[in-house]
Write a protein that holds these residues in place. Structure first.
Motif, PDB file in Angstrom:
ATOM      1  N   GLY A   5       0.713  -1.319   0.075  1.00  0.00           N
ATOM      2  CA  GLY A   5      -0.089   0.141  -0.031  1.00  0.00           C
ATOM      3  C   GLY A   5       0.781   1.139   0.087  1.00  0.00           C
ATOM      4  N   PRO A   6       0.102   2.435   0.409  1.00  0.00           N
ATOM      5  CA  PRO A   6       0.918   3.708   0.474  1.00  0.00           C
ATOM      6  C   PRO A   6       2.028   3.475   1.172  1.00  0.00           C
ATOM      7  N   GLY A   7       2.045   3.171   2.270  1.00  0.00           N
ATOM      8  CA  GLY A   7       3.436   3.226   3.147  1.00  0.00           C
ATOM      9  C   GLY A   7       4.511   2.437   2.509  1.00  0.00           C
ATOM     10  N   SER A   8       4.139   1.527   1.826  1.00  0.00           N
ATOM     11  CA  SER A   8       5.539   0.712   1.122  1.00  0.00           C
ATOM     12  C   SER A   8       5.625   1.600   0.026  1.00  0.00           C
ATOM     13  N   ARG A   9       5.011   2.126  -0.596  1.00  0.00           N
ATOM     14  CA  ARG A   9       5.377   2.864  -1.752  1.00  0.00           C
ATOM     15  C   ARG A   9       6.110   4.024  -1.369  1.00  0.00           C
ATOM     16  N   SER A  10       5.759   4.793  -0.383  1.00  0.00           N
ATOM     17  CA  SER A  10       6.544   5.909   0.154  1.00  0.00           C
ATOM     18  C   SER A  10       7.897   5.431   0.366  1.00  0.00           C
ATOM     19  N   VAL A  11       8.132   4.295   1.093  1.00  0.00           N
ATOM     20  CA  VAL A  11       9.537   3.957   1.668  1.00  0.00           C
ATOM     21  C   VAL A  11      10.240   3.569   0.250  1.00  0.00           C
ATOM     22  N   LEU A  12       9.570   2.809  -0.962  1.00  0.00           N
ATOM     23  CA  LEU A  12      10.425   2.640  -1.988  1.00  0.00           C
ATOM     24  C   LEU A  12      10.600   4.129  -2.906  1.00  0.00           C
ATOM     25  N   ASP A  13       9.667   4.944  -2.865  1.00  0.00           N
ATOM     26  CA  ASP A  13       9.945   6.403  -3.393  1.00  0.00           C
ATOM     27  C   ASP A  13      11.201   6.908  -2.928  1.00  0.00           C
TER      28      ASP A  13
END
Length: 75
Positions: A5-13
């Motif tokens: 979700g968004p949390g994982s995406r923000s870490v990868l970004d």
């Protein structure tokens, strides 16, 4: 799935995940995260998933093929 979700995406970004990125995933398992990342980096990027289990690698390859992800390779 909440893991992707968004949390994982923000870490990868924050780690620099962008279209065209080349990413290695150690301990890729059945390829869920690797395929998710392959979709995110797009056809100009690539993902190499590595796992010690031949069964997991086979499953990851099937998942990538089923999703049409030509930019994901598993060994």
């Amino acid at each position: 799935h909440d893991v992707y979700g968004p949390g994982s995406r923000s870490v990868l970004d924050a780690a620099g995940l962008r279209a065209g990125a080349r990413v290695a995933v150690f301990g890729c398992g059945s390829g869920n995260v690797s395929c998710w990342i392959a979709s995110a980096v797009g056809p100009s990027g690539s993902v190499l998933g590595l796992d010690v289990s031949p069964e997991q690698v086979a499953q990851a390859r099937r998942q990538a093929a089923d999703r049409g992800l030509a930019n994901a390779e598993f060994v």
